[in-house]
Design a protein around this motif. Structure first.
Motif, short mmCIF file in Angstrom:
data_model
loop_
_atom_site.label_atom_id
_atom_site.label_comp_id
_atom_site.label_asym_id
_atom_site.label_seq_id
_atom_site.Cartn_x
_atom_site.Cartn_y
_atom_site.Cartn_z
N LEU A 311 0.83 -1.21 0.00
CA LEU A 311 0.00 0.00 0.00
C LEU A 311 0.87 1.26 0.00
O LEU A 311 0.58 2.23 -0.73
CB LEU A 311 -0.91 0.00 1.22
N ALA A 340 -5.74 3.70 4.61
CA ALA A 340 -6.08 2.32 4.22
C ALA A 340 -5.42 1.31 5.15
O ALA A 340 -6.04 0.31 5.54
CB ALA A 340 -5.64 2.08 2.78
N ALA A 344 -7.71 -1.09 7.61
CA ALA A 344 -7.66 -2.55 7.40
C ALA A 344 -7.13 -3.27 8.63
O ALA A 344 -7.68 -4.27 9.07
CB ALA A 344 -6.79 -2.87 6.18
N VAL A 634 -9.50 -2.07 2.19
CA VAL A 634 -8.56 -1.32 1.36
C VAL A 634 -9.27 -0.78 0.12
O VAL A 634 -9.08 0.39 -0.27
CB VAL A 634 -7.37 -2.22 0.97
N THR A 662 -6.69 -0.19 -7.54
CA THR A 662 -6.17 -1.08 -6.49
C THR A 662 -5.69 -2.42 -7.02
O THR A 662 -5.24 -3.26 -6.24
CB THR A 662 -7.26 -1.33 -5.42
#
Length: 733
Positions: A311, A340, A344, A634, A662
């Motif tokens: 990420l 994110a 998560a 996410v 993503t």
């Protein structure tokens, strides 16, 4: 009665004890006053010489847990005798002895010895945590003191079960190994309120009430077995599993270098290695036992650790593509990835806390590893890597976050996820319906943990390997038993559910005959079936066992998982400010679990390995839930960001753009985690193949649902026309 039954046995020549060095008879003051016959009896039965059986005038045992009375000065002698193996083997294996907490007699010279039944793993049938209050009262008719105690709702249920199972028997109240009271149960006690009566003084009653309120009440009742066993995976399987894990780990490290360049990949690899070092170190310091649920937690930790680095790197790549210099891109990349990462990780962390505090058995083992792993992952991925990049930037090192091969990977992806959502709904629906049909008609292959079975302890003339024994017996039984080392390497304990529902008297002989055929390669010499079944050279014990996952554990598991789902929904609702996101996440989780269960039912008997459901399968399902929610959150985070940045775009376009953006992260994380599990599946041996197969299905299905199920569900549940801005976005600054 058992104690009296031993009197004659003690006199047998083969059980005469060698008391040399103990000198336990030399101090008996009464020995010199006995006639020769009595003296000889006591010398042949030294335990009875110091322990007076607790009998009434008719020479019958007085009801209760007390088996004898001993002079205070002789307690050490009794303890010494009871510790001698020849003495100990005369009593039931589940019998434990405990002294009364205070002496009796006018001069306090006697003390009572209690015989208690132990519970599994020597844990109390009930803890004192269920007792909410205990107080002293008096009987209105006799004036004698008694002690009343009250329990909470859970305690009331447990107490009712315990007293129902022990009517006309005693339940001991034990603290620090001493029996404070052992009241007789006259009937089942419901409602959680009980009264303990007896010949109490005011002091005795006060002491007992204080003990009950002190927080522990080990009422020792009922044990199935107490044994010394080896690892259920077997030495070869443990070695294979470790080798496969190392292979997978090296490949993951190499992949990070391949995808994100040498320097960036090395930083991520160092963080991943440090994370594993911290995780294993904490588990070792806590003296945690590594089980299959724990391994599942480690696999999920690896996936989340890789995901956090991915990420960050994907964000840095976006900032570089936007024209920012390296230092600013790294700074903003970390900043913009925090949302994110934390969403998560916190979602999974809260789930782990619920499982840890309220779960039991495999659920708690999984949660322990998961919670620790999340904390170490956050430290390694966010703090450790940032420090390394700051150090490289001060030295003006050249850093890239891609290679020529991966530079444009997924950059121009334009998949119409929303437009094709109905097709994926149909695909998922067909698979789920097929799974449900199989569950209804075929069911699941419940292991011994759920269904119960039979235990056989078998010894051999030579050392044996549990995995090989398991394979041979699987061919004989038609189903895979559980085989673990039992003490030494030449002994195993076989647990099988073969013919578990067959109540015929001869069923045990049938099972042993099948076992005899399967174990032929390990039986030396001319051994007949009768010798194998009735002799003592091979089968040394056998008994039927109940399921180890008791009803209360199953019930607790369901409640804990429901509470975890509720926490996930509430957290997503709070963070994303739309209930549709919470609903989409839960829908995806239910989708994933149903598909895993359905495929296990459909593929059972088709796959060349066992798909039996045991305790480790619970951990596999929890891993699927954890991975799926991490993946989904996410994606949701990117949708939230794009809604805030692009307020005038069509909702459908925003969703598709967010999902496509993503893909690089989803591909890297899923591929890394999947390869770890795949390597364990291929090289880890048959013992854990069903477990890792469930994890592989879960990773694939979890990745699929986060893209094709969770987000489309959010899209379809948001009412209003395409230009309505009811999605509350967060503008990235």
């Amino acid at each position: 009665d058992d104690l009296l039954a031993q009197d004659d046995l003690l006199a047998q020549d083969d059980l005469l004890l060698d008391t040399s060095g103990l000198d336990l008879l030399s101090d008996l003051d009464s020995t010199s006053m006995l006639d020769d016959q009595e003296a000889q009896f006591y010398r042949e039965n030294p335990l009875i010489a110091v322990l007076t059986p607790y009998l009434d005038n008719s020479r019958q045992f007085i009801p209760g847990s007390t088996v004898g009375v001993v002079l205070l000065k002789d307690t050490a002698k009794v303890n010494a005798y009871l510790a001698i193996p020849q003495i100990r083997q005369l009593f039931p294996s589940d019998m434990k002895f405990a002294w009364h907490f205070q002496p009796d007699g006018e001069e306090q010279q006697f003390i009572r010895l209690h015989a208690l039944k132990s519970t599994r793993n020597n844990q109390p049938a009930m803890d004192g945590k269920y007792v909410t209050d205990a107080r002293v009262g008096t009987d209105p008719y006799t004036g004698q003191f008694n002690v009343s105690m009250n329990m909470n709702a859970e305690g009331a249920k447990r107490w009712a079960n315990l007293t129902r199972e022990n009517v006309n028997q005693s339940i001991a109240i034990v603290m620090d190994g001493l029996v404070y009271s052992a009241p007789n149960v006259s009937e089942e006690i419901k409602g959680g309120s009980s009264s303990i009566s007896g010949d109490f003084s005011q002091t005795d009653a006060d002491d007992l009430a204080n003990i009950l309120k002190s927080g522990k009440m080990p009422a020792r009742a009922r044990i199935e077995s107490s044994e010394v066993i080896g690892p259920s995976l077997g030495a070869k399987s443990v070695k294979d599993g470790m080798n496969s894990f190392l292979i997978a780990f090296v490949v993951v490290l190499a992949y990070m270098i391949f995808y994100y360049s040498r320097r960036a990949g090395m930083v991520a690899d160092i963080a991943l290695l440090a994370n594993m070092f911290f995780l294993i170190g904490v588990l070792a310091s806590l003296q945690a036992v590594l089980t299959l649920p724990g391994i599942a937690g480690i696999v999920l930790t690896i996936g989340m650790s890789v995901d956090a680095n991915v990420l960050i790197y994907e964000r840095i790549r976006e900032e570089l593509a936007a024209g920012k210099n390296l230092k600013t891109a790294i700074k903003d990349g970390y900043k913009n990835a925090y949302s994110a990462i934390f969403d998560a990780q916190i979602t999974t962390f809260l789930t782990g806390l619920i499982l840890f505090f309220f779960g039991t058995g495999p659920i708690k083992g999984f949660a322990t590893t998961l919670v620790i792993g999340i904390l170490t992952s956050l430290f390694s991925a966010i703090i450790l890597t940032r420090l390394m990049y700051e150090r490289m930037l001060t030295k003006n090192r050249s850093i890239t976050f891609d290679t020529k091969i991966t530079r444009n990977a997924f950059k121009n992806a334009k998949i119409d996820f929303i437009g094709k959502r109905k097709m994926f709904y149909v695909i998922s629906g067909v698979v789920i319906l097929a799974g449900i049909a199989s569950l209804v008609t075929k069911g699941l292959d419940l292991g011994v943990d759920f269904s119960g079975g039979r235990n056989y302890v078998i010894t051999f003339k030579q050392d044996v390997e549990t995995a090989e024994i398991q394979d041979n017996l699987a061919a004989a039984f038609g189903e895979t038993p559980t085989v673990i080392t039992y003490g030494s390497k030449n002994a195993v304990r076989v647990t099988t559910k073969y013919l578990i529902d067959d109540d015929r008297p001869e069923v045990d002989s049938i099972i042993k005959a099948q076992m005899f055929e399967g174990l032929q390669p390990y039986i030396e010499g001319e051994v007949s079936l009768d010798d194998f079944i009735n002799g003592q050279d091979y089968i040394i014990s056998s008994h039927k066992v109940g399921p180890t996952i008791a009803d209360d554990i199953k019930r607790t598991a369901l409640l804990v998982i429901f509470a975890s789902l509720l926490i996930i929904f509430l957290y997503i609702l709070a963070r994303f400010r739309n209930w549709q996101f919470g609903l989409g996440a839960l829908g995806a989780l239910v989708h994933d679990v149903l598909i895993v269960l359905g495929l296990f039912s459909i593929l059972d008997g088709i796959m060349p390995f066992s798909l039996e459901l045991d305790q480790s399968f619970i951990a596999a399902i929890l891993t699927v839930v954890g991975y799926s929610i991490n993946d989904t959150v996410v994606v949701f985070d990117r949708i939230r960001e794009y809604v805030g940045l692009q307020k005038k775009r069509e909702r459908r376009d925003i969703f598709n753009t967010a999902l496509n953006s993503t893909l690089s992260r989803t591909f890297s994380t899923s591929l890394s985690t999947f390869f770890v599990v795949l390597a364990i599946f291929v090289f880890g041996g048959d013992v854990i193949r069903g477990f890792t197969f469930a994890l592989m299905i879960g990773i694939v299905v979890g990745t699929y649902s986060s893209l094709f199920i969770a987000t489309p569900l959010v899209y379809d549940t948001i009412k209003g026309d395409e230009t309505a801005r009811i999605l509350k976005g967060a503008v990235r600054k």
